[in-house]
Design a protein around this motif. Structure first.
Motif, PDB file in Angstrom:
ATOM      1  N   ALA A  25     -38.171  24.550   5.715  1.00  0.00           N
ATOM      2  CA  ALA A  25     -38.540  24.364   4.306  1.00  0.00           C
ATOM      3  C   ALA A  25     -40.064  24.241   4.297  1.00  0.00           C
ATOM      4  N   THR A  26     -40.638  23.984   3.151  1.00  0.00           N
ATOM      5  CA  THR A  26     -42.107  24.036   3.091  1.00  0.00           C
ATOM      6  C   THR A  26     -42.785  22.848   3.751  1.00  0.00           C
ATOM      7  N   ARG A  27     -42.131  21.678   3.802  1.00  0.00           N
ATOM      8  CA  ARG A  27     -42.805  20.470   4.286  1.00  0.00           C
ATOM      9  C   ARG A  27     -42.260  20.034   5.653  1.00  0.00           C
TER      10      ARG A  27
ATOM     11  N   ASP B  91     -43.195  28.369   4.429  1.00  0.00           N
ATOM     12  CA  ASP B  91     -43.193  28.708   2.999  1.00  0.00           C
ATOM     13  C   ASP B  91     -42.860  30.188   2.912  1.00  0.00           C
ATOM     14  N   ILE B  92     -41.697  30.509   2.342  1.00  0.00           N
ATOM     15  CA  ILE B  92     -41.240  31.902   2.373  1.00  0.00           C
ATOM     16  C   ILE B  92     -42.114  32.840   1.546  1.00  0.00           C
ATOM     17  N   SER B  93     -43.015  32.292   0.737  1.00  0.00           N
ATOM     18  CA  SER B  93     -43.928  33.161  -0.019  1.00  0.00           C
ATOM     19  C   SER B  93     -45.122  33.595   0.849  1.00  0.00           C
TER      20      SER B  93
ATOM     21  N   SER C 267     -33.548  24.845   4.141  1.00  0.00           N
ATOM     22  CA  SER C 267     -32.334  24.175   4.637  1.00  0.00           C
ATOM     23  C   SER C 267     -32.493  22.661   4.782  1.00  0.00           C
ATOM     24  N   THR C 268     -33.454  22.063   4.064  1.00  0.00           N
ATOM     25  CA  THR C 268     -33.579  20.601   4.124  1.00  0.00           C
ATOM     26  C   THR C 268     -32.689  19.904   3.109  1.00  0.00           C
ATOM     27  N   ARG C 269     -32.163  20.637   2.142  1.00  0.00           N
ATOM     28  CA  ARG C 269     -31.242  20.038   1.174  1.00  0.00           C
ATOM     29  C   ARG C 269     -30.405  21.155   0.527  1.00  0.00           C
ATOM     30  N   GLY C 270     -29.476  20.726  -0.333  1.00  0.00           N
ATOM     31  CA  GLY C 270     -28.705  21.679  -1.133  1.00  0.00           C
ATOM     32  C   GLY C 270     -27.841  22.619  -0.299  1.00  0.00           C
ATOM     33  N   ILE C 271     -27.746  23.852  -0.781  1.00  0.00           N
ATOM     34  CA  ILE C 271     -26.875  24.852  -0.155  1.00  0.00           C
ATOM     35  C   ILE C 271     -27.319  25.131   1.283  1.00  0.00           C
ATOM     36  N   GLY C 272     -28.634  25.207   1.497  1.00  0.00           N
ATOM     37  CA  GLY C 272     -29.151  25.508   2.838  1.00  0.00           C
ATOM     38  C   GLY C 272     -28.752  24.455   3.858  1.00  0.00           C
TER      39      GLY C 272
ATOM     40  N   ASN D  78     -31.688  34.162   4.121  1.00  0.00           N
ATOM     41  CA  ASN D  78     -32.721  33.980   3.104  1.00  0.00           C
ATOM     42  C   ASN D  78     -32.145  33.130   1.981  1.00  0.00           C
ATOM     43  N   ASN D  79     -32.072  31.810   2.228  1.00  0.00           N
ATOM     44  CA  ASN D  79     -31.485  30.899   1.243  1.00  0.00           C
ATOM     45  C   ASN D  79     -32.506  30.448   0.209  1.00  0.00           C
ATOM     46  N   ALA D  80     -33.705  30.052   0.663  1.00  0.00           N
ATOM     47  CA  ALA D  80     -34.754  29.662  -0.285  1.00  0.00           C
ATOM     48  C   ALA D  80     -35.114  30.881  -1.112  1.00  0.00           C
TER      49      ALA D  80
HETATM   50  N1  NAP Z   1     -27.482  25.639  -6.807  1.00  0.00           N
HETATM   51  C1  NAP Z   1     -27.025  26.653  -7.541  1.00  0.00           C
HETATM   52  O1  NAP Z   1     -26.187  26.506  -8.440  1.00  0.00           O
HETATM   53  C2  NAP Z   1     -27.529  28.067  -7.268  1.00  0.00           C
HETATM   54  C3  NAP Z   1     -27.027  29.118  -8.032  1.00  0.00           C
HETATM   55  C4  NAP Z   1     -27.466  30.435  -7.781  1.00  0.00           C
HETATM   56  C5  NAP Z   1     -28.391  30.656  -6.788  1.00  0.00           C
HETATM   57  N2  NAP Z   1     -28.879  29.609  -6.086  1.00  0.00           N
HETATM   58  C6  NAP Z   1     -29.864  29.908  -5.050  1.00  0.00           C
HETATM   59  O2  NAP Z   1     -29.450  29.301  -3.816  1.00  0.00           O
HETATM   60  C7  NAP Z   1     -30.594  28.873  -3.095  1.00  0.00           C
HETATM   61  C8  NAP Z   1     -30.488  27.390  -2.759  1.00  0.00           C
HETATM   62  O3  NAP Z   1     -30.280  26.665  -3.961  1.00  0.00           O
HETATM   63  P1  NAP Z   1     -30.141  25.073  -3.943  1.00  0.00           P
HETATM   64  O4  NAP Z   1     -29.593  24.689  -5.265  1.00  0.00           O
HETATM   65  O5  NAP Z   1     -29.456  24.643  -2.713  1.00  0.00           O
HETATM   66  O6  NAP Z   1     -31.697  24.636  -3.905  1.00  0.00           O
HETATM   67  P2  NAP Z   1     -32.362  23.193  -3.611  1.00  0.00           P
HETATM   68  O7  NAP Z   1     -31.335  22.128  -3.494  1.00  0.00           O
HETATM   69  O8  NAP Z   1     -33.460  23.046  -4.617  1.00  0.00           O
HETATM   70  O9  NAP Z   1     -33.003  23.390  -2.158  1.00  0.00           O
HETATM   71  C9  NAP Z   1     -34.012  24.343  -1.992  1.00  0.00           C
HETATM   72  C10 NAP Z   1     -34.457  24.350  -0.543  1.00  0.00           C
HETATM   73  O10 NAP Z   1     -35.467  25.349  -0.388  1.00  0.00           O
HETATM   74  C11 NAP Z   1     -36.691  24.739   0.058  1.00  0.00           C
HETATM   75  N3  NAP Z   1     -37.797  25.491  -0.542  1.00  0.00           N
HETATM   76  C12 NAP Z   1     -38.273  25.468  -1.802  1.00  0.00           C
HETATM   77  N4  NAP Z   1     -39.294  26.333  -1.952  1.00  0.00           N
HETATM   78  C13 NAP Z   1     -39.461  26.928  -0.734  1.00  0.00           C
HETATM   79  C14 NAP Z   1     -40.372  27.901  -0.239  1.00  0.00           C
HETATM   80  N5  NAP Z   1     -41.326  28.460  -1.014  1.00  0.00           N
HETATM   81  N6  NAP Z   1     -40.264  28.268   1.062  1.00  0.00           N
HETATM   82  C15 NAP Z   1     -39.310  27.730   1.860  1.00  0.00           C
HETATM   83  N7  NAP Z   1     -38.429  26.792   1.451  1.00  0.00           N
HETATM   84  C16 NAP Z   1     -38.504  26.401   0.154  1.00  0.00           C
HETATM   85  C17 NAP Z   1     -36.575  23.279  -0.379  1.00  0.00           C
HETATM   86  O11 NAP Z   1     -37.355  22.377   0.377  1.00  0.00           O
HETATM   87  P3  NAP Z   1     -38.931  22.111   0.034  1.00  0.00           P
HETATM   88  O12 NAP Z   1     -39.035  21.988  -1.448  1.00  0.00           O
HETATM   89  O13 NAP Z   1     -39.244  20.844   0.765  1.00  0.00           O
HETATM   90  O14 NAP Z   1     -39.655  23.275   0.593  1.00  0.00           O
HETATM   91  C18 NAP Z   1     -35.081  23.038  -0.102  1.00  0.00           C
HETATM   92  O15 NAP Z   1     -34.855  22.844   1.277  1.00  0.00           O
HETATM   93  C19 NAP Z   1     -31.827  29.227  -3.953  1.00  0.00           C
HETATM   94  O16 NAP Z   1     -32.327  30.474  -3.538  1.00  0.00           O
HETATM   95  C20 NAP Z   1     -31.238  29.330  -5.334  1.00  0.00           C
HETATM   96  O17 NAP Z   1     -32.011  30.203  -6.166  1.00  0.00           O
HETATM   97  C21 NAP Z   1     -28.477  28.343  -6.291  1.00  0.00           C
END
Ligand code: NAP
Length: 105
Positions: A33-35, A61-63, A10-15, A87-89
């Motif tokens: 998020a991871t950092r 880190d969700i893994s 949830s530090t950027r994007g949809i989260g 569970n967004n990540a």
């Molecule tokens: N955007 C789309 O069009 C789209 C479409 C279909 C599905 N989705 C799904 O929706 C979700 C969010 O997408 P988004 O586009 O908003 O992604 P995003 O902008 O890349 O943001 C991803 C977020 O997850 C964190 N993250 C990455 N790896 C992680 C890990 N191992 N453990 C915990 N946090 C982690 C990132 O921060 P750090 O890197 O600092 O950890 C960041 O806060 C994802 O699951 C993606 O697969 C997105």
């Protein structure tokens, strides 16, 4: 009622968008998020607009199963309970019920 919402990634994007909107609805939100520095920055930004009593954060880190448990425990310690866990990540895997997924997945 004010709910507690934990949002992974949830530090950027949809989260982050989810976090901001749950806060606007009056919920308490746990950022993750991871950092840790990125988490701290987002908590600082959201605290400025929504108040320190509404938003906290912890790296996870969700893994890593132990990280997930620590995030759950942190949320409960901060806000008493978790009402909603998002569970967004994530990554893309074949679709199947969560009960049929392995811990590694
Ligand atoms: N955007 C789309 O069009 C789209 C479409 C279909 C599905 N989705 C799904 O929706 C979700 C969010 O997408 P988004 O586009 O908003 O992604 P995003 O902008 O890349 O943001 C991803 C977020 O997850 C964190 N993250 C990455 N790896 C992680 C890990 N191992 N453990 C915990 N946090 C982690 C990132 O921060 P750090 O890197 O600092 O950890 C960041 O806060 C994802 O699951 C993606 O697969 C997105």
């Amino acid at each position: 009622m004010s709910k507690t919402v934990v949002i992974t990634g949830s530090t950027r994007g949809i989260g982050r968008g989810l976090a901001e909107n749950f806060l606007k609805q009056g919920c308490r939100v746990v950022i993750s998020a991871t950092r840790q520095p990125a988490v701290d920055q987002v908590v600082s930004d959201l605290t400025a607009s929504h108040g320190a009593e509404k938003v906290v954060g912890k790296a996870c880190d969700i893994s890593r199963h132990e990280d997930l448990q620590a995030l759950w425990d942190f949320a409960c310690a901060q806000f008493g309970a978790v009402d909603i866990w998002i569970n967004n990540a994530g990554i893309s895997l074949p679709r199947k019920p969560v009960t049929e997924q392995s811990a590694e997945e």
